[in-house]
Scaffold this active site. Sequence first.
Site, PDB file in Angstrom:
ATOM      1  N   HIS A   1       0.890  -1.170   0.000  1.00 12.29           N
ATOM      2  CA  HIS A   1       0.000   0.000   0.000  1.00 12.29           C
ATOM      3  C   HIS A   1       0.922   1.212   0.000  1.00 12.29           C
ATOM      4  CE1 HIS A   1      -2.424  -2.899   2.450  1.00 12.29           C
ATOM      5  NE2 HIS A   1      -3.452  -2.371   1.843  1.00 12.29           N
TER       6      HIS A   1
ATOM      7  N   ASP B   1       2.472   1.984   3.325  1.00 14.93           N
ATOM      8  CA  ASP B   1       3.447   1.051   3.901  1.00 14.93           C
ATOM      9  C   ASP B   1       4.858   1.463   3.518  1.00 14.93           C
ATOM     10  OD1 ASP B   1       1.159  -0.513   4.374  1.00 14.93           O
ATOM     11  OD2 ASP B   1       1.486  -1.672   2.543  1.00 14.93           O
TER      12      ASP B   1
ATOM     13  N   HIS C   1     -11.103 -14.054   3.577  1.00 12.58           N
ATOM     14  CA  HIS C   1     -12.327 -13.327   3.237  1.00 12.58           C
ATOM     15  C   HIS C   1     -13.412 -14.295   2.773  1.00 12.58           C
ATOM     16  CE1 HIS C   1      -9.843  -9.426   2.389  1.00 12.58           C
ATOM     17  NE2 HIS C   1      -9.678  -9.892   3.611  1.00 12.58           N
TER      18      HIS C   1
ATOM     19  N   ASP D   1      -4.603 -14.003  -2.378  1.00 14.32           N
ATOM     20  CA  ASP D   1      -4.129 -13.622  -1.042  1.00 14.32           C
ATOM     21  C   ASP D   1      -4.299 -14.866  -0.195  1.00 14.32           C
ATOM     22  OD1 ASP D   1      -3.524 -10.932  -1.094  1.00 14.32           O
ATOM     23  OD2 ASP D   1      -5.060 -10.351   0.330  1.00 14.32           O
TER      24      ASP D   1
ATOM     25  N   ASP E   1      -5.968 -13.196   9.402  1.00  9.55           N
ATOM     26  CA  ASP E   1      -4.791 -13.058   8.534  1.00  9.55           C
ATOM     27  C   ASP E   1      -3.627 -13.940   8.954  1.00  9.55           C
ATOM     28  OD1 ASP E   1      -5.805 -11.150   6.716  1.00  9.55           O
ATOM     29  OD2 ASP E   1      -5.379  -9.517   8.100  1.00  9.55           O
TER      30      ASP E   1
ATOM     31  N   ASP F   1      -0.973 -12.087   2.611  1.00  4.13           N
ATOM     32  CA  ASP F   1      -1.483 -10.906   3.320  1.00  4.13           C
ATOM     33  C   ASP F   1      -1.653 -11.369   4.764  1.00  4.13           C
ATOM     34  OD1 ASP F   1      -2.838  -8.756   4.278  1.00  4.13           O
ATOM     35  OD2 ASP F   1      -4.597  -8.971   3.007  1.00  4.13           O
TER      36      ASP F   1
END
Length: 436
Positions: free
Chosen positions: A99, A102, A269, A294, A307, A337
């Site tokens: 990102h 980051d 997710h 991910d 995560d 991730d």
Amino acid sequence: MSYFDEIQEIKYEGKDSKNVFAFKYYDKDRVIDGKSMKDHLKFAMSWWHTMTAELGDPFGDPTVDRTYGEEDELERAFKRVDQGFNFMQKLGIEYFCFHDVDLAPQGNSLEEFKDNLNKVTDYVKEKMEETGIKLLWGTANVFSNKRYMHGAGTSCQADSFAYAASQIKNAIDATMKLGGKGYVFWGGREGYETLLNTDMGFELDNLARLLKMAVNYARSKGYTGDFYIEPKPKEPTKHQYDFDASTVLAFLRKYDLMDDFKLNIEANHATLAGHTFEHELAVARINNALGSIDANRGDELLGWDTDQFPNDVKTATLAMLELIKAGGFTNGGLNFDAKIRRPSFTYEDIVLSYICGMDTMALGLIKAYEVIEDGRINDFVEDRYSSYKEGIGKKIVDGEVTLEDLEEYTLKNGEVNLQSGRQEYLETILNNIIYR
Ligand code: XLS
Ligand code: NI
Ligand code: NI
């Protein structure tokens, strides 16, 4: 272990090795079906969890030191780049993803942030040239700052939309500068808490406007890579608009975005949406939209995004089967991730988590090919639909019969001669292959 300086290069030692700092299954140059394991799997390091996450939670302070020995935020960002590349080289990871926030400190204005991002990406670029490490995808964090409390593309305030658009523009620039072939949208705040204050239709129209602007901008600058949406049903908002793969596909079709977008499917997710990982991958695959993965796992018993690094070989096998059926990765890859648990605060823990996560996916890949080679599961599925290959079934598929024709047929044919779904037989085969 202070940061990643003391890690040795992690090598493949085979499944009988007891060295925890070695791969047991991930043999990067081993060729399977004409492609090396590293090219099948395209592992990528996530900059956020691996390099910046301090492991705080809503009940507790950070537990890990992420200063890299530097008080000054910009200096720290450079040190972090050194450590990040150090880490990837030692593990033999060839890709990373980030990102905007980051990589570089946000400073006190968009202007300062832009400037910082430029400086840090200059340095990242040098490191990439030196090491051959590549960028998998970039993204903008348009969910953490309080200016996005009502959303970014779906905010009720146009200034928040505009700010997000500016960050996205800069993150696209950074992605292109670093040669990335993917740009991710994960709609952290794109959702709602209550319909009492929300115009859902207008918010979704606006989200599509933002995505179109991003596509138009990037394409006008010569970007040829993919855009991805990463579905997630909830957290942080109560109802995230990108709920799951099917919901996202319906959105992309409604707003005519299918040519530019694919999906970035996250295991955790899927769990939160009440699906399996392989279900979400299959939905993406059958719609030609499986872009990237991910691979972090969730917890079946918890309702939030834990995560965690993947460690379940059966899930990995079923996921890799989907990837193989989709024809493998093109621009996408497999990123973690994922983060270590809050009480596992050492840099050694991070290294171990990656080794186990990479080995899990590598073993999943090996087992998926064994399932294919064995052939029984595939043959069973083929055969299960064989009634559509001839006779009345073929006529249905070819569009040659009407409801009246089928009634006439059934009146003559009588009751259905049912066949077993044989799930137990198939589960036995899968277990035999995985545990042999
Ligand atoms: C959060 C998401 C996020 C995306 C990137 O749940 O998984 O980390 O992968 O913005
Ligand atoms: Ni997530
Ligand atoms: Ni994610």
